[in-house]
Design a protein around this motif. Sequence first.
Motif, PDB file in Angstrom:
ATOM      1  N   GLY A 227       0.761  -1.244   0.000  1.00 48.60           N
ATOM      2  CA  GLY A 227       0.000   0.000   0.000  1.00 48.60           C
ATOM      3  C   GLY A 227       0.784   1.282   0.000  1.00 48.60           C
ATOM      4  O   GLY A 227       0.347   2.283  -0.561  1.00 48.60           O
ATOM      5  N   GLY A 228       1.956   1.317   0.625  1.00 52.71           N
ATOM      6  CA  GLY A 228       2.695   2.568   0.708  1.00 52.71           C
ATOM      7  C   GLY A 228       3.432   2.898  -0.568  1.00 52.71           C
ATOM      8  O   GLY A 228       3.802   2.018  -1.346  1.00 52.71           O
ATOM      9  N   SER A 229       3.670   4.192  -0.794  1.00 50.15           N
ATOM     10  CA  SER A 229       4.386   4.607  -1.997  1.00 50.15           C
ATOM     11  C   SER A 229       5.823   4.097  -1.988  1.00 50.15           C
ATOM     12  O   SER A 229       6.369   3.752  -3.043  1.00 50.15           O
ATOM     13  CB  SER A 229       4.371   6.132  -2.119  1.00 50.15           C
ATOM     14  OG  SER A 229       4.994   6.742  -0.994  1.00 50.15           O
ATOM     15  N   TYR A 230       6.433   4.049  -0.805  1.00 52.11           N
ATOM     16  CA  TYR A 230       7.813   3.568  -0.712  1.00 52.11           C
ATOM     17  C   TYR A 230       7.895   2.120  -1.176  1.00 52.11           C
ATOM     18  O   TYR A 230       8.773   1.749  -1.968  1.00 52.11           O
ATOM     19  CB  TYR A 230       8.311   3.703   0.730  1.00 52.11           C
ATOM     20  CG  TYR A 230       9.767   3.356   0.922  1.00 52.11           C
ATOM     21  CD1 TYR A 230      10.762   4.288   0.653  1.00 52.11           C
ATOM     22  CD2 TYR A 230      10.151   2.102   1.385  1.00 52.11           C
ATOM     23  CE1 TYR A 230      12.108   3.982   0.828  1.00 52.11           C
ATOM     24  CE2 TYR A 230      11.483   1.784   1.567  1.00 52.11           C
ATOM     25  CZ  TYR A 230      12.459   2.723   1.292  1.00 52.11           C
ATOM     26  OH  TYR A 230      13.785   2.409   1.467  1.00 52.11           O
ATOM     27  N   SER A 231       6.989   1.280  -0.702  1.00 56.77           N
ATOM     28  CA  SER A 231       6.981  -0.129  -1.108  1.00 56.77           C
ATOM     29  C   SER A 231       6.736  -0.285  -2.595  1.00 56.77           C
ATOM     30  O   SER A 231       7.359  -1.119  -3.256  1.00 56.77           O
ATOM     31  CB  SER A 231       5.914  -0.904  -0.326  1.00 56.77           C
ATOM     32  OG  SER A 231       6.276  -1.052   1.028  1.00 56.77           O
ATOM     33  N   ARG A 232       5.831   0.532  -3.135  1.00 58.46           N
ATOM     34  CA  ARG A 232       5.550   0.438  -4.572  1.00 58.46           C
ATOM     35  C   ARG A 232       6.772   0.814  -5.398  1.00 58.46           C
ATOM     36  O   ARG A 232       7.046   0.204  -6.440  1.00 58.46           O
ATOM     37  CB  ARG A 232       4.351   1.322  -4.936  1.00 58.46           C
ATOM     38  CG  ARG A 232       3.015   0.785  -4.446  1.00 58.46           C
ATOM     39  CD  ARG A 232       1.867   1.495  -5.133  1.00 58.46           C
ATOM     40  NE  ARG A 232       1.805   2.899  -4.765  1.00 58.46           N
ATOM     41  CZ  ARG A 232       1.131   3.386  -3.730  1.00 58.46           C
ATOM     42  NH1 ARG A 232       0.460   2.551  -2.934  1.00 58.46           N
ATOM     43  NH2 ARG A 232       1.106   4.677  -3.481  1.00 58.46           N
ATOM     44  N   LEU A 233       7.519   1.813  -4.950  1.00 59.85           N
ATOM     45  CA  LEU A 233       8.736   2.196  -5.670  1.00 59.85           C
ATOM     46  C   LEU A 233       9.791   1.101  -5.581  1.00 59.85           C
ATOM     47  O   LEU A 233      10.493   0.822  -6.562  1.00 59.85           O
ATOM     48  CB  LEU A 233       9.284   3.508  -5.112  1.00 59.85           C
ATOM     49  CG  LEU A 233       8.446   4.754  -5.429  1.00 59.85           C
ATOM     50  CD1 LEU A 233       8.949   5.954  -4.644  1.00 59.85           C
ATOM     51  CD2 LEU A 233       8.473   5.051  -6.924  1.00 59.85           C
ATOM     52  N   LEU A 234       9.895   0.459  -4.424  1.00 54.74           N
ATOM     53  CA  LEU A 234      10.818  -0.666  -4.306  1.00 54.74           C
ATOM     54  C   LEU A 234      10.403  -1.808  -5.221  1.00 54.74           C
ATOM     55  O   LEU A 234      11.257  -2.462  -5.837  1.00 54.74           O
ATOM     56  CB  LEU A 234      10.887  -1.164  -2.859  1.00 54.74           C
ATOM     57  CG  LEU A 234      11.493  -0.228  -1.815  1.00 54.74           C
ATOM     58  CD1 LEU A 234      11.716  -0.988  -0.506  1.00 54.74           C
ATOM     59  CD2 LEU A 234      12.792   0.396  -2.283  1.00 54.74           C
TER      60      LEU A 234
END
Length: 226
Positions: A70-77
Amino acid sequence: MDARKEGLPLKIIFSDQHPQVRRWLVPFILACSLYFLLWIPDDQPSWVSALVKCLPILCLVVFLWAVAPGGSYSRLLQGALVCSAVGDACLIWPEAFVYGMAAFSAAHLFYLWAFGLSPLKPGLLLVTILTSLIYYSFLVPHLEPDMVLPVLAYGLILTSMLWRSLVWGGSASWGGVVFTVSDGVLAWNTFVYSFPFARLLTMTTYYVAQLLLTLSALRDPGLKTH
């Protein structure tokens, strides 16, 4: 994103408080084991060898989906990991080496986006640039003329990622350092001097680096603990 929000300490991540983390890391560990057990020779490129090589990275994509969604950081990773998997597949075929560098450049840009540019820490930037210049001053003379610009462009992006990972801190900083070591060994073995166990060292550090970068997403809140 606040670069001071470092990842949880590894001893907490792997404690009984977070059984979900350990459970979803099992596929990654098994996929890495499969890669090293099969150890398909470099001179036998195939889609099977590409899949075996990419599988651990794809497992980390699923890991983030399951444990830190859900988080933007995880999606970028996840974006960085998918681009890395594409790069892994390209590097199976020597003629696709440049495409592999392009895919990994995109992966590092995703990591850069995730880490952000604040705070800048110019002193740390200077150290990473100087270190990179020393390495590339030895590497560049061994490159074919048509490879100089692509390699230097990739090196600039990699150095930028390393700088921002060090600013971000936690497991991300270790991941950035180990990733840089892995790429340095790969480039040296490819362009300068082929040495024994280079592939083993490259792939071991590569998988460790990607794992450490992935674990940087495990920050409260948002970490599934059960």
